[in-house]
Design an enzyme around this catalytic site. Sequence first.
Site, PDB file in Angstrom:
ATOM      1  N   ASP A 116       1.610  13.597  15.242  1.00  0.00           N
ATOM      2  CA  ASP A 116       3.070  13.628  15.146  1.00  0.00           C
ATOM      3  C   ASP A 116       3.539  14.408  13.927  1.00  0.00           C
ATOM      4  O   ASP A 116       4.633  14.197  13.402  1.00  0.00           O
ATOM      5  CB  ASP A 116       3.633  12.204  15.107  1.00  0.00           C
ATOM      6  CG  ASP A 116       3.135  11.423  13.880  1.00  0.00           C
ATOM      7  OD1 ASP A 116       2.217  11.923  13.208  1.00  0.00           O
ATOM      8  OD2 ASP A 116       3.674  10.340  13.615  1.00  0.00           O
TER       9      ASP A 116
ATOM     10  N   HIS B  69      -6.613  42.214   8.032  1.00  0.00           N
ATOM     11  CA  HIS B  69      -5.812  40.995   8.088  1.00  0.00           C
ATOM     12  C   HIS B  69      -6.626  39.751   7.730  1.00  0.00           C
ATOM     13  O   HIS B  69      -6.387  38.666   8.248  1.00  0.00           O
ATOM     14  CB  HIS B  69      -5.171  40.839   9.472  1.00  0.00           C
ATOM     15  CG  HIS B  69      -4.031  41.776   9.695  1.00  0.00           C
ATOM     16  ND1 HIS B  69      -3.410  41.915  10.905  1.00  0.00           N
ATOM     17  CD2 HIS B  69      -3.409  42.642   8.853  1.00  0.00           C
ATOM     18  CE1 HIS B  69      -2.446  42.830  10.807  1.00  0.00           C
ATOM     19  NE2 HIS B  69      -2.432  43.277   9.573  1.00  0.00           N
TER      20      HIS B  69
ATOM     21  N   ASP C 176      -2.704  40.807  -0.710  1.00  0.00           N
ATOM     22  CA  ASP C 176      -1.507  41.219   0.037  1.00  0.00           C
ATOM     23  C   ASP C 176      -0.656  39.963   0.181  1.00  0.00           C
ATOM     24  O   ASP C 176      -0.990  39.059   0.947  1.00  0.00           O
ATOM     25  CB  ASP C 176      -1.912  41.775   1.404  1.00  0.00           C
ATOM     26  CG  ASP C 176      -0.737  42.380   2.176  1.00  0.00           C
ATOM     27  OD1 ASP C 176       0.414  42.018   1.887  1.00  0.00           O
ATOM     28  OD2 ASP C 176      -0.979  43.201   3.086  1.00  0.00           O
TER      29      ASP C 176
ATOM     30  N   ASP D 179       6.808  42.352   0.379  1.00  0.00           N
ATOM     31  CA  ASP D 179       5.499  42.624   0.990  1.00  0.00           C
ATOM     32  C   ASP D 179       4.766  43.591   0.070  1.00  0.00           C
ATOM     33  O   ASP D 179       5.044  44.793   0.072  1.00  0.00           O
ATOM     34  CB  ASP D 179       5.685  43.221   2.385  1.00  0.00           C
ATOM     35  CG  ASP D 179       4.359  43.481   3.097  1.00  0.00           C
ATOM     36  OD1 ASP D 179       3.318  43.036   2.595  1.00  0.00           O
ATOM     37  OD2 ASP D 179       4.383  44.135   4.163  1.00  0.00           O
TER      38      ASP D 179
ATOM     39  N   HIS E 174      -4.673  52.368   9.606  1.00  0.00           N
ATOM     40  CA  HIS E 174      -3.372  51.767   9.926  1.00  0.00           C
ATOM     41  C   HIS E 174      -2.238  52.707   9.533  1.00  0.00           C
ATOM     42  O   HIS E 174      -2.443  53.731   8.876  1.00  0.00           O
ATOM     43  CB  HIS E 174      -3.217  50.404   9.233  1.00  0.00           C
ATOM     44  CG  HIS E 174      -3.327  50.444   7.737  1.00  0.00           C
ATOM     45  ND1 HIS E 174      -2.329  50.896   6.913  1.00  0.00           N
ATOM     46  CD2 HIS E 174      -4.339  50.054   6.915  1.00  0.00           C
ATOM     47  CE1 HIS E 174      -2.695  50.787   5.655  1.00  0.00           C
ATOM     48  NE2 HIS E 174      -3.930  50.293   5.627  1.00  0.00           N
TER      49      HIS E 174
ATOM     50  N   HIS F   9       6.329  50.212   7.455  1.00  0.00           N
ATOM     51  CA  HIS F   9       7.071  49.447   8.449  1.00  0.00           C
ATOM     52  C   HIS F   9       8.360  48.966   7.804  1.00  0.00           C
ATOM     53  O   HIS F   9       8.505  48.941   6.574  1.00  0.00           O
ATOM     54  CB  HIS F   9       6.253  48.268   8.992  1.00  0.00           C
ATOM     55  CG  HIS F   9       5.769  47.303   7.953  1.00  0.00           C
ATOM     56  ND1 HIS F   9       6.593  46.378   7.340  1.00  0.00           N
ATOM     57  CD2 HIS F   9       4.534  47.119   7.397  1.00  0.00           C
ATOM     58  CE1 HIS F   9       5.892  45.659   6.470  1.00  0.00           C
ATOM     59  NE2 HIS F   9       4.642  46.091   6.478  1.00  0.00           N
TER      60      HIS F   9
ATOM     61  N   HIS G  43       7.389  42.333   9.118  1.00  0.00           N
ATOM     62  CA  HIS G  43       7.486  43.525   9.962  1.00  0.00           C
ATOM     63  C   HIS G  43       8.849  43.416  10.624  1.00  0.00           C
ATOM     64  O   HIS G  43       8.996  42.833  11.690  1.00  0.00           O
ATOM     65  CB  HIS G  43       6.349  43.572  10.987  1.00  0.00           C
ATOM     66  CG  HIS G  43       5.045  43.997  10.392  1.00  0.00           C
ATOM     67  ND1 HIS G  43       4.429  45.178  10.702  1.00  0.00           N
ATOM     68  CD2 HIS G  43       4.241  43.410   9.463  1.00  0.00           C
ATOM     69  CE1 HIS G  43       3.297  45.304  10.018  1.00  0.00           C
ATOM     70  NE2 HIS G  43       3.171  44.226   9.251  1.00  0.00           N
TER      71      HIS G  43
ATOM     72  N   GLU H 104       2.236  51.890   2.088  1.00  0.00           N
ATOM     73  CA  GLU H 104       0.986  51.178   1.859  1.00  0.00           C
ATOM     74  C   GLU H 104      -0.259  51.917   2.357  1.00  0.00           C
ATOM     75  O   GLU H 104      -0.924  51.460   3.293  1.00  0.00           O
ATOM     76  CB  GLU H 104       1.054  49.802   2.515  1.00  0.00           C
ATOM     77  CG  GLU H 104       1.512  49.801   3.971  1.00  0.00           C
ATOM     78  CD  GLU H 104       1.568  48.401   4.565  1.00  0.00           C
ATOM     79  OE1 GLU H 104       0.562  47.677   4.481  1.00  0.00           O
ATOM     80  OE2 GLU H 104       2.625  48.043   5.094  1.00  0.00           O
TER      81      GLU H 104
ATOM     82  N   TYR I  31     -10.781  52.048   3.060  1.00  0.00           N
ATOM     83  CA  TYR I  31     -11.660  50.934   3.395  1.00  0.00           C
ATOM     84  C   TYR I  31     -13.041  51.478   3.745  1.00  0.00           C
ATOM     85  O   TYR I  31     -13.214  52.124   4.783  1.00  0.00           O
ATOM     86  CB  TYR I  31     -11.083  50.142   4.578  1.00  0.00           C
ATOM     87  CG  TYR I  31      -9.614  49.827   4.395  1.00  0.00           C
ATOM     88  CD1 TYR I  31      -9.205  48.707   3.666  1.00  0.00           C
ATOM     89  CD2 TYR I  31      -8.636  50.670   4.917  1.00  0.00           C
ATOM     90  CE1 TYR I  31      -7.856  48.436   3.476  1.00  0.00           C
ATOM     91  CE2 TYR I  31      -7.281  50.399   4.736  1.00  0.00           C
ATOM     92  CZ  TYR I  31      -6.897  49.290   4.015  1.00  0.00           C
ATOM     93  OH  TYR I  31      -5.561  49.026   3.822  1.00  0.00           O
TER      94      TYR I  31
ATOM     95  N   ARG J 121      -6.001  48.853  -1.199  1.00  0.00           N
ATOM     96  CA  ARG J 121      -4.677  49.083  -0.619  1.00  0.00           C
ATOM     97  C   ARG J 121      -3.645  48.855  -1.712  1.00  0.00           C
ATOM     98  O   ARG J 121      -3.769  47.918  -2.512  1.00  0.00           O
ATOM     99  CB  ARG J 121      -4.402  48.144   0.564  1.00  0.00           C
ATOM    100  CG  ARG J 121      -3.057  48.434   1.244  1.00  0.00           C
ATOM    101  CD  ARG J 121      -2.942  47.829   2.642  1.00  0.00           C
ATOM    102  NE  ARG J 121      -2.910  46.382   2.682  1.00  0.00           N
ATOM    103  CZ  ARG J 121      -3.904  45.608   3.134  1.00  0.00           C
ATOM    104  NH1 ARG J 121      -5.029  46.173   3.580  1.00  0.00           N
ATOM    105  NH2 ARG J 121      -3.788  44.295   3.143  1.00  0.00           N
TER     106      ARG J 121
ATOM    107  N   GLU K 193       0.572  48.746  -2.070  1.00  0.00           N
ATOM    108  CA  GLU K 193       1.779  48.677  -1.234  1.00  0.00           C
ATOM    109  C   GLU K 193       2.992  48.282  -2.060  1.00  0.00           C
ATOM    110  O   GLU K 193       2.941  47.343  -2.851  1.00  0.00           O
ATOM    111  CB  GLU K 193       1.568  47.644  -0.123  1.00  0.00           C
ATOM    112  CG  GLU K 193       2.780  47.390   0.747  1.00  0.00           C
ATOM    113  CD  GLU K 193       2.529  46.294   1.774  1.00  0.00           C
ATOM    114  OE1 GLU K 193       3.262  46.251   2.776  1.00  0.00           O
ATOM    115  OE2 GLU K 193       1.597  45.477   1.565  1.00  0.00           O
TER     116      GLU K 193
END
Length: 440
Positions: free
Chosen positions: A40, A245, A262, A273, A352, A356, A363, A386, A390, A408, A410
């Site tokens: 619950d 991700h 990130d 972001d 990638h 965005h 996003h 960004e 890799y 990365r 960004e």
Amino acid sequence: MEPIPSFFAERRRAAAAQMARQGGGVMLLPAAEEKLRNADTEHLFRQDSDYHYVVGLDEPEGCAVLLAAPSGEVKLVLFVRPRDREKEIWTGRRAGVEGAKERYGADEAYTVAEMDEKLPALLEGAETLWFRLGEDAGWDARVARILRGLRGGARLGKHPPRAIVEPGRVLHEQRLVKSPEELKRLRKAAEITAEAHMAAMRDGQPGRREHQVQAEIEYAFRRRGGSGPGYGTIVATGANSTILHYRAGPDVLKDGDVCLVDAGGEYDFYTADVTRTFPVSGDFTKPQRVLYELCLDVQKQAIEAVKPGTTLDAIHDLVVRKLTEGFISLGLLQGNVEERIADKSFRKYYMHRTSHWLGMDVHDVGDYYVDGKPRPLVPGMVLTVEPGIYVAEDDETAPPEMRGVGIRIEDDVLVTPEGHENLTAAVPKEVAEVEAVCVR
């Protein structure tokens, strides 16, 4: 209870004006539902962004109905949970029907139990029903029942809306260009996020676990007045940094590795972001620094390219070209730049997109193409920049010292009439700055 800020009503008027230009109609916006986590216990509730944008009510269940007449008349009808003293003891105060009118500006308000009875009359005869089909099966079924019932009443003079149109054609276009109130919230989210990333750099020492660093980040979000993360926080150490991700887990940060974070804090429904990559030991190794400086140089060039009239595709193409040049110079790729772009082999190390939209959602909404062409940027849009590099840990063609390293960087960038503003410039990213924060 004080009324909510007037900009919610202004948003409704602007949306209704756009609807009226297209013949008017009825916009139906369901509120988000609470979702069970287990037994619950519910998942942390977060209101649907479109509903909040128009109404400002942070309660589950029910819906908003925005009626826009071709004459320009605007009407808001809300269906909300009723006041219930027993339930409010357990789950908190509710606006109720009276609060929906007095605080949230509804012209009419009813309980959620009255939706199936009242909605058909609100939709009947509308030129257009603005409703997002396919988002929620329960709401799709409810709307289908209403339309079927209206068709069945044709001999009584009833008829369903002539068309069903995606409400994003109005709301998402409106949300794409940020108002001063929205930019104020994004700036605050950026400020909170800057502190959180520096906390991660300070805390991310050898022996710490990814989820411990995550805890420092999310503590900083809330300590500065944010509601928490705007999306799932990524803390990825070592080879995990090459997983796009990846989420924070139990892996231990080790001396000699990088840690990619990130994370963006959410403030009053608007999120930052930001990604930064830092050395766990406090200093980048020479191979890590080479990759980092390539990524940073390209990212800065991409930010400089942000201005009215350019497109996200143009910015991405610039990043692809500059990174590919770097990959070839480092020996990660062979041949010439044009060939490696044409055969997309650069995607082995950069797979990638560069940007965005950003706003209420990480996003965020808004079309990327208009009439089949990349959308030109205009002042008020906010986007991420960004680029990343890799190098997989099992990449036998890469120098051994570069394997298992993901970088990365960004930032969140506002398009201004003169060019751009980096909203997250306060988050350190120059090598010397990052290493200074990471001092061990």
